[in-house]
Design a protein around this motif. Structure first.
Motif, PDB file in Angstrom:
ATOM      1  N   ALA A 119      -1.096  -4.887  -6.229  1.00 32.82           N
ATOM      2  CA  ALA A 119      -0.446  -3.371  -6.286  1.00 32.82           C
ATOM      3  C   ALA A 119      -0.361  -2.507  -6.633  1.00 32.82           C
ATOM      4  O   ALA A 119      -1.520  -1.155  -7.081  1.00 32.82           O
ATOM      5  N   LEU A 120       0.197  -2.480  -7.470  1.00 33.65           N
ATOM      6  CA  LEU A 120       2.118  -2.173  -8.489  1.00 33.65           C
ATOM      7  C   LEU A 120       0.789  -1.853  -9.984  1.00 33.65           C
ATOM      8  O   LEU A 120       0.049  -1.387 -10.886  1.00 33.65           O
ATOM      9  N   ARG A 121      -0.026  -3.105  -9.743  1.00 33.20           N
ATOM     10  CA  ARG A 121      -0.628  -3.607 -11.402  1.00 33.20           C
ATOM     11  C   ARG A 121      -2.068  -2.661 -11.743  1.00 33.20           C
ATOM     12  O   ARG A 121      -2.601  -2.230 -12.323  1.00 33.20           O
ATOM     13  N   GLN A 122      -2.597  -2.497  -9.955  1.00 30.38           N
ATOM     14  CA  GLN A 122      -3.698  -1.731  -9.998  1.00 30.38           C
ATOM     15  C   GLN A 122      -3.833   0.599 -10.579  1.00 30.38           C
ATOM     16  O   GLN A 122      -4.849   0.701 -10.947  1.00 30.38           O
ATOM     17  N   ASP A 154       0.739  -1.845   0.153  1.00 26.98           N
ATOM     18  CA  ASP A 154      -0.181   0.039   0.350  1.00 26.98           C
ATOM     19  C   ASP A 154       1.073   1.196   0.041  1.00 26.98           C
ATOM     20  O   ASP A 154       0.441   2.171  -0.634  1.00 26.98           O
ATOM     21  N   ALA A 155       1.711   1.642   0.824  1.00 31.41           N
ATOM     22  CA  ALA A 155       2.594   1.962   0.811  1.00 31.41           C
ATOM     23  C   ALA A 155       3.931   2.485  -0.615  1.00 31.41           C
ATOM     24  O   ALA A 155       3.248   3.975  -0.991  1.00 31.41           O
ATOM     25  N   LEU A 156       3.676   1.498  -0.474  1.00 31.20           N
ATOM     26  CA  LEU A 156       3.953   1.767  -2.322  1.00 31.20           C
ATOM     27  C   LEU A 156       3.675   1.891  -3.699  1.00 31.20           C
ATOM     28  O   LEU A 156       4.211   2.944  -4.712  1.00 31.20           O
ATOM     29  N   GLY A 189       4.894 -11.148  -4.651  1.00 31.99           N
ATOM     30  CA  GLY A 189       3.633 -11.204  -5.292  1.00 31.99           C
ATOM     31  C   GLY A 189       2.078 -10.066  -4.718  1.00 31.99           C
ATOM     32  O   GLY A 189       1.730  -9.378  -5.223  1.00 31.99           O
ATOM     33  N   THR A 190       2.329  -9.773  -3.784  1.00 31.11           N
ATOM     34  CA  THR A 190       1.496  -8.891  -3.399  1.00 31.11           C
ATOM     35  C   THR A 190       1.347  -7.110  -3.444  1.00 31.11           C
ATOM     36  O   THR A 190       1.420  -6.309  -4.061  1.00 31.11           O
ATOM     37  N   VAL A 191       3.298  -6.789  -3.422  1.00 26.23           N
ATOM     38  CA  VAL A 191       3.395  -5.226  -4.427  1.00 26.23           C
ATOM     39  C   VAL A 191       3.560  -5.548  -5.579  1.00 26.23           C
ATOM     40  O   VAL A 191       2.746  -4.545  -6.258  1.00 26.23           O
TER      41      VAL A 191
END
Length: 249
Positions: free
Chosen positions: A232-235, A197-199, A227-229
């Protein structure tokens, strides 16, 4: 700006950052001999390439190797609160004040501290810039607040904790409830979701380099953190390798 992560994780943390003739260590959390060995492997000379050591906080996995400073006469910088666990009052080198640039050389290389949230006296993260590039280092913290985001925003390189996967931690029967509560608290450690979320809030997709650090060997896996990061960035429409570069260390 060249970043070399010499150690990462609960067994010790140490990061070298260099630009031109200026170089610093962020933390020295593994034994002195290991730091020397790893610097030698990366062609880093402790005499010429380390002008200062900056401490995020005084837990053992961040200060264990501080005898390195005495051996090579390298000044140590830390907040007043963290000096309580490092040395006697009359042995302090450099004093860090969050929010202020407190180290600068003639070439524009500077280091600034920002407040983080961890169960230490006065923990901080750091931003390092050489006038062209900016590196942010955010290790042990239980949350990332607006002030931290603003301090790190606009970085070319993010070095940030992704300590645990919440499900893995909660299902870990070897950890007592009190330890789990500490890790999950606002003065504990960042989960993969918190880091992602921060990234997501900071990364602009301009080719930033991201290093996920301080992963728990018991409550996380590199693939889970990565995978989690990525999700989030793919969104935001960002793809790894194209808009940013991600590495788990």
């Amino acid at each position: 700006m060249k970043v070399t992560i010499l150690a990462s994780g609960s067994t010790g943390n140490c990061i070298h950052i260099q630009s031109g003739n200026a170089g610093v260590l962020i933390d020295a959390g593994v034994p002195k001999t290991k730091i020397e060995k790893r610097m030698n492997e990366h062609g880093i000379n402790p005499v010429t390439d380390v002008q200062a050591i900056f401490i995020t906080h005084a837990h053992g996995d961040h200060i264990k190797g501080l005898p390195l400073a005495a051996k090579y006469k390298i000044p140590i910088y830390a907040t007043d609160g963290e000096w309580k666990c490092i040395a006697e009052p009359d042995e302090k080198d450099g004093l860090v004040c969050p929010g202020k640039t407190f180290y600068r050389n003639s070439e524009g290389f500077s280091v600034t501290a920002f407040k983080v949230h961890h169960d230490a006296y006065e923990p901080v993260g750091y931003t390092v810039t050489d006038g062209e590039q900016k590196v942010s280092i955010c290790l042990d913290t239980g949350k990332v607040d607006v002030e931290m985001i603003e301090a790190m925003r606009g970085s070319n390189i993010y070095i940030i904790e992704a300590n645990h996967d919440v499900d893995m931690l909660e299902q870990n029967e070897k950890y007592p409830g009190s330890v789990k509560a500490r890790i999950l608290s606002e003065i504990g450690h960042l989960s993969n979701d918190q880091t992602a979320d921060a990234l997501r809030r900071m990364v602009k997709g301009t080719g930033e380099r991201i290093f996920l650090t301080h992963l728990s060997s018991n409550n996380n896996m590199p693939a889970l953190a990565e995978g989690t990061v990525r999700r989030a960035l793919r969104q935001k429409g960002f793809e790894a390798g194209r808009h940013y570069h991600l590495e788990v260390v």
